[in-house]
Design a protein around this motif. Structure first.
Motif, PDB file in Angstrom:
ATOM      1  N   SER A  87      -7.645  10.466  -0.034  1.00 41.44           N
ATOM      2  CA  SER A  87      -7.890   9.889  -1.360  1.00 41.44           C
ATOM      3  C   SER A  87      -6.575   9.512  -2.042  1.00 41.44           C
ATOM      4  N   LYS A 101     -11.125  12.066   4.691  1.00 38.38           N
ATOM      5  CA  LYS A 101     -10.719  10.743   4.231  1.00 38.38           C
ATOM      6  C   LYS A 101      -9.655  10.951   3.159  1.00 38.38           C
ATOM      7  N   ARG A 106       0.837  -1.194   0.000  1.00 37.99           N
ATOM      8  CA  ARG A 106       0.000   0.000   0.000  1.00 37.99           C
ATOM      9  C   ARG A 106       0.875   1.249   0.000  1.00 37.99           C
ATOM     10  N   PRO A 128      -4.252   6.076   1.318  1.00 38.78           N
ATOM     11  CA  PRO A 128      -5.621   6.208   0.828  1.00 38.78           C
ATOM     12  C   PRO A 128      -6.585   5.310   1.597  1.00 38.78           C
ATOM     13  N   GLY A 129      -7.741   5.890   1.954  1.00 42.50           N
ATOM     14  CA  GLY A 129      -8.757   5.142   2.694  1.00 42.50           C
ATOM     15  C   GLY A 129      -8.748   5.434   4.181  1.00 42.50           C
ATOM     16  N   ASP A 130      -7.652   5.993   4.712  1.00 40.21           N
ATOM     17  CA  ASP A 130      -7.591   6.323   6.136  1.00 40.21           C
ATOM     18  C   ASP A 130      -8.431   7.568   6.419  1.00 40.21           C
ATOM     19  N   ASN A 174      -8.255   6.720  11.784  1.00 36.80           N
ATOM     20  CA  ASN A 174      -9.242   5.642  11.879  1.00 36.80           C
ATOM     21  C   ASN A 174      -9.717   5.462  13.321  1.00 36.80           C
ATOM     22  N   TYR A 212      -7.968  14.760  -0.597  1.00 38.81           N
ATOM     23  CA  TYR A 212      -8.861  14.259   0.449  1.00 38.81           C
ATOM     24  C   TYR A 212     -10.319  14.492   0.089  1.00 38.81           C
TER      25      TYR A 212
END
Length: 132
Positions: A68, A66, A4, A50-52, A37, A84
């Motif tokens: 991106s 979030k 990642r 990304p995704g956090d 998170n 984001y």
């Protein structure tokens, strides 16, 4: 398993233009004011990607964003806004107006420097509880 893409938290906050300097971003993170998170983090070197989802204070607001894209540089504002997705709850117009109208109370002694004995005496005598 594919690795990642990640970046340091303080660096990402600076890239996304939430803080003016990277040092200021690091100070907020090390102060324990940032959640990744929903878990508190205290190290500026925490890896995010990304995704956090990040939750942190900015001025008088609490921001929820979030991630991106990690980003590669601190570019102009439109580029930074693409890093984001803003999840912060919208602020009502009344709340926004109330926070803008707030004026902090003026200090009792409005001169410069230390008040003189006369200033202190007149300040004490003007208090309602001292006139009895």
């Amino acid at each position: 398993m594919e690795k990642r893409e990640t970046i340091r938290l303080d660096k990402w906050l600076w890239y996304a233009r939430f803080f003016k300097t990277r040092g200021l971003a690091a100070k907020v993170v090390t102060g324990g004011h940032v959640r990744v998170n929903s878990a508190k983090v205290a190290k500026a070197a925490t890896s995010v990607g990304p995704g956090d989802v990040l939750t942190f204070p900015q001025a008088r607001d609490i921001r929820v964003v979030k991630i991106s894209v990690c980003g590669t540089r601190r570019g102009p504002a439109p580029e930074a806004q693409g890093l984001y997705e803003d999840l912060s709850p919208p602020v009502s117009q009344a709340e926004k107006q109330a926070s803008e109208d707030y004026v902090p109370p003026a200090p009792k002694y409005e001169g410069k420097g230390r008040p003189t004995k006369k200033d202190r005496r007149t300040g004490l005598l003007s208090r309602p509880d001292m006139l009895d």
